[in-house]
Design an enzyme around this catalytic site. Structure first.
Site, PDB file in Angstrom:
ATOM      1  CB  CYS A 188      54.569   3.541 -37.223  1.00 32.29           C
ATOM      2  SG  CYS A 188      53.955   3.472 -35.534  1.00 32.29           S
TER       3      CYS A 188
ATOM      4  CD  GLU B 186      59.750   0.638 -40.659  1.00 27.74           C
ATOM      5  OE1 GLU B 186      58.817   0.158 -41.341  1.00 27.74           O
ATOM      6  OE2 GLU B 186      59.567   1.471 -39.750  1.00 27.74           O
TER       7      GLU B 186
ATOM      8  CG  HIS C 146      57.453  -0.040 -37.275  1.00 26.57           C
ATOM      9  ND1 HIS C 146      58.043   1.190 -37.464  1.00 26.57           N
ATOM     10  CD2 HIS C 146      56.687   0.084 -36.172  1.00 26.57           C
ATOM     11  CE1 HIS C 146      57.669   2.016 -36.515  1.00 26.57           C
ATOM     12  NE2 HIS C 146      56.843   1.368 -35.715  1.00 26.57           N
TER      13      HIS C 146
HETATM   14  N1  GLN Z   1      53.671   6.914 -31.277  1.00 27.77           N
HETATM   15  C1  GLN Z   1      54.489   7.459 -32.335  1.00 27.77           C
HETATM   16  C2  GLN Z   1      53.967   8.815 -32.798  1.00 27.77           C
HETATM   17  O1  GLN Z   1      52.948   9.237 -32.369  1.00 27.77           O
HETATM   18  C3  GLN Z   1      54.556   6.497 -33.506  1.00 27.77           C
HETATM   19  C4  GLN Z   1      55.238   5.238 -33.074  1.00 27.77           C
HETATM   20  C5  GLN Z   1      56.074   4.595 -34.126  1.00 27.77           C
HETATM   21  O2  GLN Z   1      56.369   5.147 -35.176  1.00 27.77           O
HETATM   22  N2  GLN Z   1      56.500   3.410 -33.798  1.00 27.77           N
HETATM   23  O3  GLN Z   1      54.607   9.418 -33.590  1.00 27.77           O
END
Ligand code: GLN
Length: 188
Positions: A78, A172, A170
Site C-alpha cells: 500500500c 500483513e 495489506h
Molecule cells: N493512502 C495512503 C498513502 O497515500 C496509503 C494507504 C495505506 O497504506 N493503507 O500513503
C-alpha cells in the site's frame, strides 16, 4: 537472513509479526545504522507522504535508494507500494519515491467509492489469497518489465519487477502468510 521493516510510521508490528511467524529474523529500521545488516526490506502500509518526509529527516532515503539500486529485495504494501513506484500521482508536491518498479500509481484512488474493502485474490502461482484494501493506490500504468501477479476487476494490484514486489493491499493485516513467504523465498 535479516529482514528489515521500515519502521518510521505505519503498520510495522503486523509485518514484524508475520515475519516472526515465518521464523525470519525481523529488524525494525529507523536509522541508516539499522539498515546496514539487513538483507531485504519491507515497506509497510501507512501514509506515504509522512513516510517520505520521515525518510528525509531520518537520513534513510539515500541509503535505502542505494541499497535498492544494488539489488536489495524489497516488498512494499500500500503506502510501501507508492514509495517504490516510478511515478506517484496525486502525491504531495515534495513527496519522493524510490522509482524501482516501473508503475504509475494514483494515491487513494482505488475503489474510491468505498474507501476500504476486503476481497479474495487469485494470485498467480499461489492461489486464492485474502486481501484488505485501505485507501489503496490505483495502478494506472505498468511498464513492459513488470509482471502482474494479481488483479481486481482486471486492474493490477500485485506487481513484481525483478527484486521488487509491490501490493496495493495489506497482506500483513489478513493473517495469511503466503505473500510474505513468497517474498522471502522467491523475490531475489
Ligand atoms: N493512502 C495512503 C498513502 O497515500 C496509503 C494507504 C495505506 O497504506 N493503507 O500513503
Amino acid at each position: 537472513m535479516k529482514v528489515g521493516v521500515l519502521a518510521l510510521q505505519g503498520d510495522v508490528s503486523e509485518h514484524v509479526q508475520a515475519l516472526a511467524d515465518l521464523g525470519a529474523d525481523a529488524v525494525e529500521v529507523r536509522t541508516p545504522e539499522d539498515l546496514g545488516p539487513v538483507d531485504r526490506l519491507i515497506l509497510p502500509g501507512g501514509e506515504s507522504t509522512t513516510m517520505s518526509m520521515l525518510l528525509e529527516s531520518s537520513g534513510l532515503f539515500d541509503p535505502i535508494a542505494a541499497r535498492l539500486d544494488d539489488g536489495m529485495p524489497a516488498f512494499g504494501t500500500c503506502a510501501g507500494m507508492i514509495l517504490l513506484s516510478e511515478v506517484v500521482l496525486d502525491g504531495r508536491p515534495d513527496q519522493r519515491s524510490f522509482g524501482v518498479i516501473d508503475i504509475a500509481v494514483r494515491r487513494n484512488a482505488f475503489g474510491r467509492q468505498v474507501d476500504s474493502f476486503e476481497t479474495e485474490l487469485e494470485v498467480h502461482g499461489t492461489g486464492l489469497v485474502p486481501a484488505v484494501f485501505i485507501r489503496a493506490p490505483y495502478v494506472e500504468r505498468v511498464g513492459d518489465d513488470v509482471e502482474v501477479l494479481a488483479r481486481v476487476d482486471d486492474h493490477p494490484v500485485l506487481c513484481r519487477q525483478g527484486h521488487v514486489l509491490a501490493a496495493a493491499f495489506h497482506p500483513e493485516l489478513s493473517g495469511d502468510l503466503r505473500l510474505h513467504e513468497l517474498f522471502l523465498r522467491e523475490v531475489n
